[in-house]
Scaffold this motif. Sequence first.
Motif, PDB file in Angstrom:
ATOM      1  N   LEU A   1       0.833  -1.208   0.000  1.00  0.00           N
ATOM      2  CA  LEU A   1       0.000   0.000   0.000  1.00  0.00           C
ATOM      3  C   LEU A   1       0.865   1.255   0.000  1.00  0.00           C
ATOM      4  O   LEU A   1       0.665   2.173  -0.807  1.00  0.00           O
ATOM      5  N   LEU A   2       1.846   1.296   0.895  1.00  0.00           N
ATOM      6  CA  LEU A   2       2.709   2.473   0.996  1.00  0.00           C
ATOM      7  C   LEU A   2       3.528   2.659  -0.271  1.00  0.00           C
ATOM      8  O   LEU A   2       3.700   3.787  -0.754  1.00  0.00           O
ATOM      9  N   GLY A   3       4.025   1.546  -0.828  1.00  0.00           N
ATOM     10  CA  GLY A   3       4.807   1.640  -2.055  1.00  0.00           C
ATOM     11  C   GLY A   3       3.999   2.211  -3.204  1.00  0.00           C
ATOM     12  O   GLY A   3       4.497   3.029  -3.994  1.00  0.00           O
TER      13      GLY A   3
ATOM     14  N   GLY B   1       2.442 -16.582  -1.200  1.00  0.00           N
ATOM     15  CA  GLY B   1       1.444 -16.834  -2.227  1.00  0.00           C
ATOM     16  C   GLY B   1       0.312 -15.835  -2.198  1.00  0.00           C
ATOM     17  O   GLY B   1      -0.305 -15.539  -3.229  1.00  0.00           O
ATOM     18  N   ILE B   2       0.025 -15.293  -1.020  1.00  0.00           N
ATOM     19  CA  ILE B   2      -1.042 -14.297  -0.905  1.00  0.00           C
ATOM     20  C   ILE B   2      -0.586 -12.970  -1.500  1.00  0.00           C
ATOM     21  O   ILE B   2      -1.204 -12.426  -2.418  1.00  0.00           O
ATOM     22  N   PHE B   3       0.519 -12.453  -0.991  1.00  0.00           N
ATOM     23  CA  PHE B   3       0.934 -11.112  -1.374  1.00  0.00           C
ATOM     24  C   PHE B   3       1.320 -11.010  -2.846  1.00  0.00           C
ATOM     25  O   PHE B   3       0.862 -10.120  -3.557  1.00  0.00           O
ATOM     26  N   LEU B   4       2.170 -11.931  -3.326  1.00  0.00           N
ATOM     27  CA  LEU B   4       2.673 -11.787  -4.684  1.00  0.00           C
ATOM     28  C   LEU B   4       1.612 -12.116  -5.720  1.00  0.00           C
ATOM     29  O   LEU B   4       1.331 -11.329  -6.626  1.00  0.00           O
ATOM     30  N   PHE B   5       0.971 -13.271  -5.604  1.00  0.00           N
ATOM     31  CA  PHE B   5       0.097 -13.723  -6.672  1.00  0.00           C
ATOM     32  C   PHE B   5      -1.259 -13.026  -6.653  1.00  0.00           C
ATOM     33  O   PHE B   5      -1.870 -12.826  -7.704  1.00  0.00           O
TER      34      PHE B   5
ATOM     35  N   TYR C   1      -0.408  -9.833  -8.423  1.00  0.00           N
ATOM     36  CA  TYR C   1      -0.385 -10.046  -9.864  1.00  0.00           C
ATOM     37  C   TYR C   1      -1.805 -10.106 -10.429  1.00  0.00           C
ATOM     38  O   TYR C   1      -2.112  -9.511 -11.455  1.00  0.00           O
ATOM     39  N   PHE C   2      -2.672 -10.849  -9.753  1.00  0.00           N
ATOM     40  CA  PHE C   2      -4.040 -11.010 -10.243  1.00  0.00           C
ATOM     41  C   PHE C   2      -4.762  -9.665 -10.299  1.00  0.00           C
ATOM     42  O   PHE C   2      -5.415  -9.332 -11.290  1.00  0.00           O
ATOM     43  N   LEU C   3      -4.627  -8.877  -9.236  1.00  0.00           N
ATOM     44  CA  LEU C   3      -5.319  -7.593  -9.191  1.00  0.00           C
ATOM     45  C   LEU C   3      -4.789  -6.627 -10.245  1.00  0.00           C
ATOM     46  O   LEU C   3      -5.561  -5.929 -10.909  1.00  0.00           O
ATOM     47  N   GLN C   4      -3.472  -6.587 -10.434  1.00  0.00           N
ATOM     48  CA  GLN C   4      -2.892  -5.608 -11.342  1.00  0.00           C
ATOM     49  C   GLN C   4      -2.941  -6.062 -12.802  1.00  0.00           C
ATOM     50  O   GLN C   4      -3.271  -5.271 -13.693  1.00  0.00           O
TER      51      GLN C   4
ATOM     52  N   GLY D   1      -2.914  -1.888  -3.247  1.00  0.00           N
ATOM     53  CA  GLY D   1      -2.636  -1.753  -1.822  1.00  0.00           C
ATOM     54  C   GLY D   1      -3.895  -1.611  -1.002  1.00  0.00           C
ATOM     55  O   GLY D   1      -4.043  -2.240   0.055  1.00  0.00           O
ATOM     56  N   LEU D   2      -4.835  -0.805  -1.494  1.00  0.00           N
ATOM     57  CA  LEU D   2      -6.107  -0.640  -0.782  1.00  0.00           C
ATOM     58  C   LEU D   2      -6.902  -1.944  -0.763  1.00  0.00           C
ATOM     59  O   LEU D   2      -7.661  -2.200   0.182  1.00  0.00           O
ATOM     60  N   GLY D   3      -6.720  -2.765  -1.781  1.00  0.00           N
ATOM     61  CA  GLY D   3      -7.407  -4.044  -1.812  1.00  0.00           C
ATOM     62  C   GLY D   3      -7.005  -4.956  -0.668  1.00  0.00           C
ATOM     63  O   GLY D   3      -7.796  -5.808  -0.231  1.00  0.00           O
ATOM     64  N   PHE D   4      -5.784  -4.779  -0.154  1.00  0.00           N
ATOM     65  CA  PHE D   4      -5.313  -5.588   0.974  1.00  0.00           C
ATOM     66  C   PHE D   4      -5.724  -4.994   2.328  1.00  0.00           C
ATOM     67  O   PHE D   4      -5.494  -5.626   3.367  1.00  0.00           O
TER      68      PHE D   4
END
Length: 494
Positions: free
Chosen positions: A158-160, A287-291, A294-297, A308-311
């Motif tokens: 999110l911050l990035g 697997g949660i953060f990276l993939f 990828y799916f969202l973007q 980031g807001l999605g998380f």
Amino acid sequence: MSEITPAPAASRRWLTLVVVGLAQLMVVLDATVVNIALPSAQTDLGFSDGDRQWIVTAYSLAFGSLLLLGGRVSDLVGRKRTFLIGLVGFAGASALGGAAATFGLLVAARALQGAFGALLAPTALAVLTTTFTIPKERSRAFGVFGAIAGAGGAVGLLLGGVLTENLDWRWNLYVNVPIAVVAFIGAAILVPAITREGARPRLDVPGTVLVSGGLFGIVFGFSHAETDGWDAPLTWISLAAAVVLLVAFVFWQRRASHPLLPLGIVLDRNRGAAFLTVLIAGAGMFGIFLFVTYFLQVQLGYSPIQTGLGFLPMILMLVLAAQLGNNIFLPRFGPKVMVPIGLTLLTIGMVYLTHLSLDSVYVADIMPPLLILGFGMGSTMPGAFQSATLGVDRSFAGVASAMVNTSQQVGGSIGTALLNTIAASAATAWVDAHAKTATLAADAAIHSYTTVFWCSAGLFAFGAVLTALLFRRRSQGLSLSHAAPPTGELAVAH
């Protein structure tokens, strides 16, 4: 000899938690905050796709291989002094990386960040361990700390996204400077400097060389497998050398008069189960953060900020679960019940994610599993962190805390390599088995994500069974080990 630590006032203890939490957040989010900035940094500095991974790997190599040394240094030199040095060094390395005009300088700055992070992270947890000794307060404090450790990766995403889109990629590094300044001022005022009684213990140099080399081999081997494949000779040479060095380290610790890591710390059932929990969670959460990112973007077209807001719901649920678990459920049921329940929830959340498709919508298909995963992680990490450090002799609080961070880092490295390899293989197999269509690439990507989510679910399920068997029942007592340290390992300063 022994040390007497005056109990700080309650308000001082909670302010100390804020300082420690800031330091921990800085170290954890720096593992992911730079990821979103990489494309912009690559365009600005002109490095190749092949070189790009070194921005991440330089940090993880230094951090992972030096953690146990950093933890032991805090035991020997004093936790307050080590904490302050770590903050100054991390801030300086961050400023250097933000101002980097060349690829080489940016990699060097990231390696320095990892080295000072290895000094800072275990010291932060050791300060927390020795500050909160009242059981009820300890539970609350570790609830906050565990939530930070679990949510740091998502906060980094999110911050990035916010910093990269609204300012510049360099602010993903510069942002650490003001955080470190606030934490430094707070630590200088709040963290007590305890006077050592007796002779200064000595550093186990052979043990340090063996374990640092072994951890470097593990992180480098799995990182190399991710980029160059499992058939690359250097991958297996690194991993084989790591095994040899770590086995030699264990044998050396059995006979060393000043062991870097007394084996009793790891072999205690509750602490061993806690270290395994952190390792499995670190591997599976990748697997949660990276993939999911990828799916969202890529598949849904989200921007970095939207991703980031999605998380964010996951982060909020994680914080809520951590507080409920530590204040209500963990004192009542103990880690033998709570940690397996948390890992089971993580399994369910991962299975839910396997149903993602090109037609998925956020509210119905993505947010519900993220909420489950947040609650699962919030139920798992704080209990594991408490058990990993509970009852450890003060003289070894730093190195025991370092084992927590080492487990998380090694787990993340293993998860990165294995899950990336599995995803790539699954995508290739899908393309080979299906006729070319307009959506073939997207379908192959979805299939690779689904395969990874199933593997992560299996890993979490295995962890749930393993920890249910390993953790002691509450009737068998907590993991308390008050044995006197070996000769020469006298009480040390904080």
